[in-house]
Design a protein around this motif. Structure first.
Motif, PDB file in Angstrom:
ATOM      1  N   GLN A   1     -36.117   1.084 -14.827  1.00  0.00           N
ATOM      2  CA  GLN A   1     -35.117   0.691 -13.830  1.00  0.00           C
ATOM      3  C   GLN A   1     -35.615  -0.486 -12.998  1.00  0.00           C
ATOM      4  N   ILE A   2     -36.877  -0.435 -12.647  1.00  0.00           N
ATOM      5  CA  ILE A   2     -37.418  -1.518 -11.825  1.00  0.00           C
ATOM      6  C   ILE A   2     -37.409  -2.829 -12.600  1.00  0.00           C
ATOM      7  N   MET A   3     -37.817  -2.791 -13.852  1.00  0.00           N
ATOM      8  CA  MET A   3     -37.856  -4.036 -14.629  1.00  0.00           C
ATOM      9  C   MET A   3     -36.440  -4.572 -14.882  1.00  0.00           C
TER      10      MET A   3
ATOM     11  N   VAL B   1     -32.968 -10.318 -10.895  1.00  0.00           N
ATOM     12  CA  VAL B   1     -33.347 -11.235  -9.818  1.00  0.00           C
ATOM     13  C   VAL B   1     -34.008 -12.488 -10.385  1.00  0.00           C
TER      14      VAL B   1
ATOM     15  N   THR C   1     -33.956  -4.370 -12.796  1.00  0.00           N
ATOM     16  CA  THR C   1     -33.561  -5.051 -11.563  1.00  0.00           C
ATOM     17  C   THR C   1     -34.342  -6.355 -11.387  1.00  0.00           C
ATOM     18  N   VAL C   2     -35.630  -6.326 -11.730  1.00  0.00           N
ATOM     19  CA  VAL C   2     -36.447  -7.546 -11.632  1.00  0.00           C
ATOM     20  C   VAL C   2     -35.853  -8.647 -12.525  1.00  0.00           C
TER      21      VAL C   2
END
Lengths: 192, 459
Positions: B6-8, B14, B10-11
């Motif tokens: 999930q973090i990647m 961005v 979103t990264v």
């Protein structure tokens, strides 16, 4: 309840480890307060906090775990906690950020970021690393409550990234919560 | 626990997909600034804007740095000026325009919207004086945008006003002939103009709004375009159907909207101002990779304007709404896909190839959120033809219960196919051909009103 112990357990992963550990806690009348476990490279590791009666001593726990260790080849480390376990321990600090760092795999990558955080007195709350082909990814959850200038920190990270050939992205933890946690209201996330 | 997937994801949004917040717009009610003289009124207008927006840009920038999400535009919208200046002469309205321009400059704002009148049913003497002031007002200011609402689904279309604004468009272009008629790019004509739209040139602070409100426009089409490309590459075109594509757009829009609202609510909190709405519109910029047209190409038309384009825009608009409405507590404004020709490099390219015509653009506006936006036309198109094009566009909005708008730019001295370039966010494009010119004057000269459609009578 009188006292809390922090117990760390490591073992080769197999069924029954959680059952063995929690049986020890249960038999001594303990109450689990918090627990975190993960499996890495086929090895199981767990850290837990449990509350016991004042009469329960560290040696009682060591004895019980020794009995289990004989049959399960499990290693346990036990320490009595100083003071009470705060109930809101798992609430993240207000200024929790996530730094993702990616680079061609090489020795010293985690150390590089670890040194950087240490030099800025930044506490790492959580860390996950993954490796895909030659690309190594590190995801640090950090507490930036004590950072006075986000602009300066971002500039320093830009320099670090350039010097160490790291792709660094620093985002507030709220962004991940907002974009991934459907059930969490935005007011809750930003603390209105 | 950290979820690296999930973090990647979103990264990537961005870092690689340029996730941003397209605009944060502060709406300020100016009705309480009216005093006996234009000078006193203007002084109060400037004081009130300074009071609420004095640190607006600074707080937006701080929030952007804190969250690592750029806030591209910081704007102000105000109560329609024709209401603030009730009883003013045209000269007075020019003074008010200059006052608003000064207030925007002091607040560090590049564009302020709300030099506006709502005349969908009838015009007061003030409205007429106001409309007459627009060419001069926009010529002597640099930050002001003007708009006129000439129609609504509830009241019909005021054709007297439509006839007037055709001339206004011509005069605006001629007043700024040395800039390619740029003045007309700051003037937009609406049907069903919303009072909480954060996007320029049509942003106003509606009279139904609270004293001061913050509205947010979400990230542009680039995030969706790149995410679709990635999904198609990963899953394989042969394994996807259009409903899968729609689902993907909904999911991206969900994330983009939550992100935009998070930033907006944080800025609201810091400024102590009420949060208004999230506008889900996909607003392109001339930057490569930030184009609604590119999404149409990804979804299967080689050039925008080819058959299928309208169907794709319908799918896109609907999926964006569904994803965004689920994500946000308060959706408003225009909320759909924009097709501003000059501001979208792929659309402008399609005009140059002859693939995209004004008639096809009109068809697209039946299913998207705005209308004929930033359309450069030959400078010699007559005012009556411009009014008639506007009337057609207003009719689409009126009958379909949706917002439509027209921002037509007759470029002085230039013909169809020649290039006009305003630079920056206003972009560049070949001039769009207008066929059947000088054939609508008898229609426009009727005046009066086109009555509201039967389905507007719901009481």
């Amino acid at each position: 309840m009188g006292k809390s112990f922090v117990i760390s357990v490591m073992s080769k992963d197999r069924p029954g480890i959680i059952a063995a550990v929690t049986t020890v806690v249960f038999d001594l009348g303990g109450d689990l307060a918090d627990l975190n476990q993960s499996v890495l490279g086929g090895y199981f590791t767990m850290i837990l906090i449990a509350e016991f009666d004042e009469s329960v001593q560290k040696k009682d726990l060591l004895e019980k775990f020794s009995a289990v260790q004989k049959t399960t080849a499990m290693e346990a480390l036990i320490n009595e906690m100083e003071g009470d376990y705060p109930v809101n321990q798992r609430v993240l600090p207000r200024e929790t950020y996530v730094l993702t760092a990616q680079a061609q795999n090489r020795k010293g990558l985690v150390k590089c970021l670890g040194d950087f955080f240490y030099s800025k007195n930044i506490n790492v709350l959580d860390l996950v690393t993954t490796s895909d082909k030659d690309m190594y990814t590190m995801i640090f959850q950090v507490d930036l409550t004590e950072v006075h200038s986000m602009g300066e920190l971002r500039n320093e990270l830009k320099i670090l990234g350039k010097d160490q050939q790291l792709q660094l992205v620093l985002q507030h933890n709220d962004i991940y919560m907002a974009t991934n946690e459907v059930g969490t209201a935005l007011e809750t996330i930003i603390g209105v | 626990m950290l979820r690296s997937d999930q973090i990647m994801a979103t990264v990537e949004m961005v870092q690689k997909e340029n996730l941003d917040v397209r605009t944060v717009t502060m709406g300020i009610n100016l009705l309480d600034c009216r005093r006996g003289s234009v000078e006193e009124t203007c002084a109060l207008v400037e004081d009130k804007i300074a009071k609420y927006a004095g640190n607006f840009v600074e707080k937006c920038n701080e929030t952007a740095v804190k969250y690592g999400i750029p806030v591209i535009n910081k704007r102000i919208s105000v109560t329609p000026s024709a209401l603030v200046g009730a009883g003013f002469s045209s000269e007075d309205f020019v003074l008010l325009a200059q006052s608003l321009d000064r207030a925007a400059e002091r607040a560090g704002i590049d564009i302020l919207g709300g030099f506006t009148a709502h005349v969908e049913k009838g015009m007061t003497e003030t409205d007429r004086a106001f409309i007459a002031s627009i060419p001069k007002a926009l010529a002597v200011t640099s930050r002001l945008c003007a708009s006129i609402n000439v129609g609504s689904s509830h009241k019909g279309i005021n054709m007297d006003a439509v006839a007037m604004v055709g001339n206004t468009v011509k005069e605006l272009a001629e007043e700024t002939a040395d800039q390619g008629g740029f003045g007309a790019a700051k003037f937009v004509v609406f049907c069903n103009q919303p009072g909480d739209n954060p996007f320029m040139a049509g942003a106003i602070h509606g009279v139904e709004e609270a004293d001061v409100v913050l509205n947010v426009g979400v990230s542009g089409p680039g995030v969706i375009a790149r995410s679709l490309k990635k999904t198609i590459a990963k899953r394989g075109r042969e394994n996807l159907k259009l409903d899968d594509i729609a689902e993907e757009i909904k999911q991206i829009t969900f994330r983009v909207t939550r992100c935009g609202e998070l930033i907006g609510r944080q800025v609201s909190r810091v400024l102590g101002v009420e949060f208004g709405v999230v506008d889900l519109s996909l607003a392109p910029t001339p930057k490569i990779g930030d184009s609604v047209g590119e999404i149409l190409q990804i979804l299967g038309v080689d050039d925008v304007g080819a058959p299928g384009s309208t169907a794709i825009v319908a799918l896109l608009n609907d999926a964006v709404k569904k994803g965004g409405i689920f994500a946000s507590k308060a959706v408003g404004g225009l909320s759909g896909a924009f097709v501003p020709v000059m501001e979208d490099a792929v659309l402008a390219d399609a005009v140059g190839k002859g693939a995209l015509t004004i008639e096809k653009l009109e068809a697209l506006t039946c299913v998207c959120s705005v209308g004929l936006d930033m359309v450069p036309i030959p400078g010699d198109v007559d005012a009556a033809t411009i009014s008639a094009i506007i009337a057609d566009e207003m009719a689409i909005g009126m009958v379909n219960n949706k917002t439509t708008a027209a921002r037509l730019i007759p470029v002085p001295g230039k013909k169809a196919g020649e290039i006009v370039n305003f630079g920056g966010l206003f972009g560049t494009s070949p001039i769009v051909e207008v066929r059947n010119v000088n054939k609508s004057a008898r229609f426009v000269s009727w005046g009066g009103r086109i009555p509201a459609p039967i389905h507007s009578f719901k009481n």
